[in-house]
Enzyme design. Structure first.
Site, mmCIF file in Angstrom:
data_model
loop_
_atom_site.group_PDB
_atom_site.id
_atom_site.type_symbol
_atom_site.label_atom_id
_atom_site.label_comp_id
_atom_site.label_asym_id
_atom_site.label_seq_id
_atom_site.Cartn_x
_atom_site.Cartn_y
_atom_site.Cartn_z
ATOM 1 N N TRP A 116 6.558 -31.149 18.548
ATOM 2 C CA TRP A 116 5.397 -32.001 18.294
ATOM 3 C C TRP A 116 5.813 -33.400 17.861
ATOM 4 O O TRP A 116 5.023 -34.338 17.910
ATOM 5 C CB TRP A 116 4.490 -31.365 17.236
ATOM 6 C CG TRP A 116 4.995 -31.458 15.816
ATOM 7 C CD1 TRP A 116 6.192 -31.030 15.328
ATOM 8 C CD2 TRP A 116 4.297 -32.014 14.692
ATOM 9 N NE1 TRP A 116 6.293 -31.268 13.976
ATOM 10 C CE2 TRP A 116 5.137 -31.874 13.559
ATOM 11 C CE3 TRP A 116 3.040 -32.597 14.522
ATOM 12 C CZ2 TRP A 116 4.776 -32.301 12.293
ATOM 13 C CZ3 TRP A 116 2.677 -33.029 13.242
ATOM 14 C CH2 TRP A 116 3.540 -32.882 12.156
ATOM 15 N N ASP A 117 7.083 -33.522 17.442
ATOM 16 C CA ASP A 117 7.625 -34.815 17.045
ATOM 17 C C ASP A 117 7.339 -35.872 18.104
ATOM 18 O O ASP A 117 7.057 -37.037 17.786
ATOM 19 C CB ASP A 117 9.152 -34.742 16.883
ATOM 20 C CG ASP A 117 9.621 -33.620 15.997
ATOM 21 O OD1 ASP A 117 8.858 -32.672 15.775
ATOM 22 O OD2 ASP A 117 10.772 -33.680 15.540
ATOM 23 N N GLU A 145 6.401 -26.635 6.819
ATOM 24 C CA GLU A 145 7.037 -25.391 7.245
ATOM 25 C C GLU A 145 7.604 -24.577 6.084
ATOM 26 O O GLU A 145 8.256 -23.554 6.304
ATOM 27 C CB GLU A 145 8.118 -25.696 8.282
ATOM 28 C CG GLU A 145 7.514 -26.205 9.583
ATOM 29 C CD GLU A 145 8.543 -26.719 10.568
ATOM 30 O OE1 GLU A 145 8.159 -26.993 11.712
ATOM 31 O OE2 GLU A 145 9.735 -26.867 10.186
ATOM 32 N N LYS A 182 7.581 -28.979 2.308
ATOM 33 C CA LYS A 182 8.736 -29.563 2.986
ATOM 34 C C LYS A 182 8.435 -30.998 3.391
ATOM 35 O O LYS A 182 9.272 -31.882 3.262
ATOM 36 C CB LYS A 182 9.077 -28.732 4.224
ATOM 37 C CG LYS A 182 10.208 -29.289 5.076
ATOM 38 C CD LYS A 182 10.442 -28.398 6.292
ATOM 39 C CE LYS A 182 11.569 -28.944 7.161
ATOM 40 N NZ LYS A 182 11.799 -28.114 8.369
ATOM 41 N N GLN A 183 7.223 -31.215 3.884
ATOM 42 C CA GLN A 183 6.829 -32.530 4.386
ATOM 43 C C GLN A 183 5.318 -32.662 4.290
ATOM 44 O O GLN A 183 4.613 -31.723 3.936
ATOM 45 C CB GLN A 183 7.247 -32.679 5.848
ATOM 46 C CG GLN A 183 6.538 -31.715 6.791
ATOM 47 C CD GLN A 183 7.255 -31.526 8.102
ATOM 48 O OE1 GLN A 183 8.310 -30.916 8.149
ATOM 49 N NE2 GLN A 183 6.681 -32.048 9.163
#
Length: 787
Positions: free
Chosen positions: A358-359, A501, A614-615
């Site tokens: 998806w990046d 994640e 995580k993000q």
């Protein structure tokens, strides 16, 4: 930082050079990756000519995916190596781990793509020698790369032996992807290797040739060597004190997946590739390093003339950081081939096996959309080709429509996410990788990028050929994935992983639900639009995709999808039960320069129990669907969740920086920009071992253009709302809006926008409409500044 130097350039090269000034064999991976050279077709990791234990020699050709065995997933194979050159001085192998290093410097010139390495070395026998190594990958001919070395003895004459050629004893961390194939040498000069991949049967042709020239006309003895999985030349000669020898090595790499063979059968390509590629290579090799490099350098300068972003900052690293990002953004994409995506490590290392995530749509795609819409379209056309695998995955999971693979490789490979990963700190077993099974938001991410591209470019042709079908098929998937909660009467999306994640098997992830709803809303709106305005197209797509049924289902179910709302404190739960998770002191993890250190103390099952991310998750939602949320809600949630975010993903800091900038958190926004630019350039010497972080490169660009310059797409309008950090006095860049090339310069007082196109351009500046005729320039005083 002792090993690296980021302010080496001066004059015309100020903030153009990335340098390694101290050699340390313990940290080979960082510079191998960040000094990676390429052109979108080839990616060559910058391993040194001489070999070292712990090096990773990688040569990748985009699109040549292969599966080593049934137990492994497909990956980009490591091609035969043409970069190594063993040099022996008076019988001693040249190595910086032996003898004495008197001077050392390796420099990547971002302006022209060349890497130079200067070494002054004293051999174990006391001979002092100057070496100058040079290497480039051509942008004039995508198949060609060149290297050169000058050897100059300083205090005495020396005998030299060089062993150089094509090394086929390569693998991807042990997985061998090529048959041995055949080797031969033509005309006593041109070395050839013909191989094919073991499973995908991609035929490859690799060539190399050497030229040796001495100031004193040295006699060179050349001896050809063909070994199992290797073909080389051994050169022996002697040179006197203060007499230099110049050695050039020109190489070429070709495959049957090259664009020129797209429209012929695989068998036809296999028949002609050897002779066609040999003729091309020999013609190029005869030109020599200097001419070949000059042609490539000219293409690089054309790129920078069009795309260079100027930043006047108190810290030159800010300028270097954006140029470093753009350098890699330029070498990671094959701009003319829509069968190819962009890997999470681009073509710089084996990390993530060359797969696309998806990046691409969320972090990389905007750069190309703003600067090169034609290239951006190829990335979306790649996803259109991926519909084969997306439909296959949906059907295998019992769903309708298209469920995009979490990791994608070749256009018809389908899901290629590995099933097992790193060791579990508690059990000692390999941890299962669940992203390919339950991280499903990528389907909505692809649809989002399709719609964004259409609104940004107005490219109706793409939508009719590809775009509508992607949006309609992904909407079908969401309709079939949603489950009705009989108690609430609402539809839910259960058992997923969101962008964060560190949380697995969660229900009603806010990001996933909102993006799915957006995906379905787009489908509903586009169906209504084409039904009314393009009847023939509607009937064509209805026949293929059954739009009537899709529209009925959307009307019945879409608005009943549960969308998490703010609680009494104004905080949107990241997923069901989030507020019941345990608190955890995250200070040591947030302060660590090494990502993922939390795994040293907890396994995934334990991490699931704590409020730690995580993000960004909801923060990314705010970034993408900003118009759905008021500023106060965004502010509260941003501050709440950032405190709990470790930024262990290279995707995290850029989004947080953009949102911090919008919220007026200037110091935080600038800090996040620094953090994004330092993901690969920073002080951590092992962060890039597996390759550079592709999405972070796009994130650095987003931080500058979408964050500090405030250039965003809202609705169908291009909005400009500058927010320069106090350390910056000016930024200047080019972009394309609805087909019109714009030049934008922003300083502390005003913004100047030049329409370099022929037609007028309309945009919003600080909420007010601005119309700029073709060839016209307008100056706009910033709010609060004297007119």
């Amino acid at each position: 930082m002792e090993n690296m130097k980021y302010n080496l350039g001066s004059g015309a090269l100020e903030n153009w050079l990335v340098a390694e000034t101290v050699f340390n064999a313990d940290f080979l991976g960082k510079c191998e990756a960040i000094f990676c050279q390429g052109n979108g077709y080839l990616g060559i990791r910058h391993s040194l000519e001489e070999s070292y234990v712990g090096e990773t020699r990688n040569t990748f050709v985009t699109g040549t995916f292969n599966k080593f065995s049934a137990e492994e997933v497909t990956e980009l194979p490591n091609f035969p190596d043409v970069t190594a050159m063993d040099i022996y001085i008076d019988g001693d192998r040249f190595s910086l781990e032996k003898g004495e290093i008197k001077e050392y410097e390796r420099v990547l010139n971002l302006l022209n793509g060349e890497v130079l390495r200067k070494v002054v070395w004293v051999s174990p026998k006391g001979k002092e020698i100057k070496f100058l190594f040079r290497r480039f990958v051509s942008f004039a001919n995508e198949h060609i790369l060149g290297s050169a070395v000058e050897i100059l003895p300083v205090n005495d004459g020396i005998s030299i032996r060089i062993l150089s050629g094509i090394n086929k004893r390569v693998s991807n961390s042990g997985s061998q992807h090529f048959e041995d194939g055949s080797s031969r040498i033509y005309e006593g000069k041109y070395i050839e290797s013909i191989q094919e991949t073991t499973e995908s049967k991609v035929k490859t042709a690799v060539f190399t040739a050497h030229n040796i020239d001495s100031e004193q006309g040295t006699e060179v003895k050349a001896h050809p060597i063909i070994k199992r999985r290797g073909v080389y030349y051994q050169y022996d000669f002697s040179i006197g004190k203060e007499n230099a020898v110049h050695i050039e090595k020109i190489s070429g790499i070709y495959t049957t997946r090259d664009l020129k063979y797209r429209d012929i059968s695989e068998n036809e390509a296999r028949e002609v590739i050897k002779e066609e590629s040999k003729a091309d290579f020999i013609a190029e090799a005869k030109k020599g390093y200097k001419l070949l490099f000059e042609k490539s350098e000219a293409v690089w300068r054309e790129f920078w003339n069009k795309n260079d972003i100027t930043i006047n900052s108190e810290d030159g690293f800010d300028q270097l950081g954006i140029r470093f990002a753009q350098y890699h953004l330029n070498i990671m994409i094959k701009r003319d081939d829509n069968r190819l995506g962009i890997g999470a490590k681009a073509l710089s290392g084996e990390g993530y096996k060359g797969h696309s995530f998806w990046d691409t749509e969320i972090f990389l795609f905007p750069y190309y959309m703003y600067t090169d819409p034609k290239a951006a379209r190829t990335l979306l056309e790649y996803r259109y080709h991926n519909l084969y695998g997306a439909r296959k995955k949906a059907a295998e999971n019992g769903f309708s429509g298209a469920q995009y693979p979490w990791e994608s490789a070749w256009i018809d490979d389908g899901e290629v996410t590995p099933l097992m990963g790193d060791a579990d700190v508690v059990t000692g077993e390999a941890m299962p990788i669940l992203t390919g099974l339950i991280e499903i938001h990528i389907s909505a991410d692809v649809a989002f990028a399709v719609d964004e591209y259409y609104r940004f470019t107005g490219d109706t042709d793409f939508m009719e050929k590809n775009g509508y079908e992607i949006i309609f098929e992904t909407a079908k998937f969401w309709l079939s994935k949603m489950e009705k909660n009989e108690k609430s009467g609402k539809y839910e999306i259960l058992d997923v992983i969101g962008p964060d994640e560190y949380k697995e098997h969660i229900d009603n992830n806010a990001y996933t639900n909102y993006m799915a709803h957006h995906n379905m809303k787009l489908a509903k709106e586009y169906i209504a639009d084409i039904k009314e305005s393009r009847t023939a197209l509607y009937e064509q797509l209805d026949l293929k995709l059954n739009l009537k049924q899709l529209e009925e289902e959307l009307c019945l179910k879409m608005e009943e999808l549960y969308l998490p709302q703010p609680d009494e404190n104004g905080i949107i739960p990241q997923f069901d039960g989030y507020f019941k998770l345990k608190d955890l002191d995250l200070s040591k993890y947030k302060q660590s320069s090494i990502v993922g250190t939390i795994y040293r103390d907890f396994n995934m099952e334990q991490i699931n129990e704590y409020k730690v991310s995580k993000q960004g998750d909801i923060v990314v939602l705010f970034f993408l669907l900003r118009e759905l949320f008021d500023k106060e809600t965004v502010r509260k949630n941003f501050l709440y969740y950032e405190e709990k975010t470790l930024h262990d993903s290279s995707l995290s800091k850029c989004t947080h920086g953009i949102m911090a900038s919008e919220l007026g958190l200037e110091e935080m926004a600038y800090k996040f920009y620094k953090g994004s630019a330092s993901v690969d350039l920073g002080t951590e010497m092992r962060s890039s071992d597996m390759g550079i972080h592709s999405a972070s490169m796009g994130g650095v660009w987003q931080s500058v253009v979408m964050g500090f310059a405030g250039v965003r797409l809202f609705g169908n309008s291009l909005s400009v709302s500058p927010r320069l950090p106090k350390e910056w006095s000016l930024i200047s860049f080019n972009m394309v809006w609805r087909g019109q090339p714009l030049g934008i310069t922003i300083d502390k007082e005003k913004a100047s926008i030049k329409n370099n196109g022929e037609e007028s351009a309309e945009l919003m500046f600080e909420g007010l409409p601005v119309r700029i005729s073709g060839g016209e320039k307008v100056d706009i005083t910033l709010p609060g500044k004297p007119a």
